[in-house]
Design a protein around this motif. Structure first.
Motif: not given
Length: 262
Positions: A102-110, A3-9, A67-74, A32-37
């Motif tokens: 912030r010590g967060l090793p999140a994957g980053l995607v724009s 399971h992975h948390r996806i952050g979305m800006i 929110a401790g996301v695992d990956a972030l989409l700009y 599976t994924f949850s999404f946090h905007g």
């Protein structure tokens, strides 16, 4: 199953990317994924509002780091590409540095970088584009891609400046615009070069009808999110980009370091 948390800006007036990317990732077979905007205020797609919107990015990154996301989409392609050649790399480096603080090793995607990287992964160097933007902004998107070595052989701008209206453009209009392009020299079609212009139901349909790979900002974003998480970028009924052929190449051989899984 992981399971992975996806952050979305996202721009405040955007309603499409938060629909299409979750719909795509919900089809993934092994996760599976949850999404946090977090939202940046923007209504009119104009140079002035895009600059003002980008200035809100730092707050959004901090909120999603909480929110401790695992990956972030700009998730605003034109906001980045309109700022000049190579801007997606600068933005991604700044966001990555902020996350690292912030010590967060999140994957980053724009969305901007995802489209560039997805096209590179498919080896499509001659592309056609459907865009919703006013013509001056569309020309900047073309210039950004061409500076990355992509030959834009034909393109169309639907000239919709109100971002809320972009989210209501009918699929029939988008597909009709694609049919009107000269695809004779194209390796691929980007049927929606914008995360706000709806196109997800069109990708597989257009690929079958037009006879060449079809991508969208959403499918490119999903592809790169999966790669950033170290997951197979394979999703059914989402076009050849996500059909498994591209994803069979090992991650480190295709992706630049910023998109490799931590």
């Amino acid at each position: 199953m992981s399971h992975h948390r996806i952050g979305m800006i996202v721009p405040s007036s955007n309603v499409t990317v938060e629909t299409e990317v979750p719909a795509l990732l919900a089809r993934h077979a092994s996760a599976t994924f949850s999404f946090h905007g977090s939202r940046m205020r923007m209504h009119t797609v104009s140079p002035e509002e895009l600059v003002a919107m980008n200035a809100q990015r730092g707050r959004c990154v901090d909120e999603l780091a909480d929110a401790g996301v695992d990956a972030l989409l700009y998730a605003c392609l034109v906001a980045v590409m309109a700022q000049g050649t190579g801007e997606h790399r600068r933005v991604e480096a700044e966001v990555a540095a902020q996350l690292a603080e912030r010590g967060l090793p999140a994957g980053l995607v724009s969305s901007a970088g995802a489209l560039v990287d997805a096209l590179a992964a498919t080896a499509a160097r001659r592309v056609a584009l459907v865009m919703p933007y006013l013509r001056p902004l569309a020309e900047q998107v073309v210039a950004h891609l061409e500076a990355e070595g992509v030959d834009v052989v034909d393109w169309v701008a639907l000239e919709v400046g109100d971002n809320a209206e972009v989210g209501c453009i009918p699929n029939e209009r988008v597909l009709g615009a694609a049919r009107g392009l000269d695809l004779s020299r194209a390796d691929a079609l980007v049927i929606s070069c914008c995360v706000q212009m709806p196109s997800l139901p069109l990708v597989a349909v257009a690929e079958a009808e037009l006879g060449l790979p079809v991508l969208s900002a959403a499918t490119a974003g999903a592809f790169c999110l999966l790669r950033a998480l170290g997951l197979p970028p394979e999703i059914p009924d989402a076009g050849s980009l996500l059909a498994g052929g591209v994803g069979s190449v090992r991650h480190a051989e295709v992706l630049p370091p910023r998109l490799r899984a931590p």
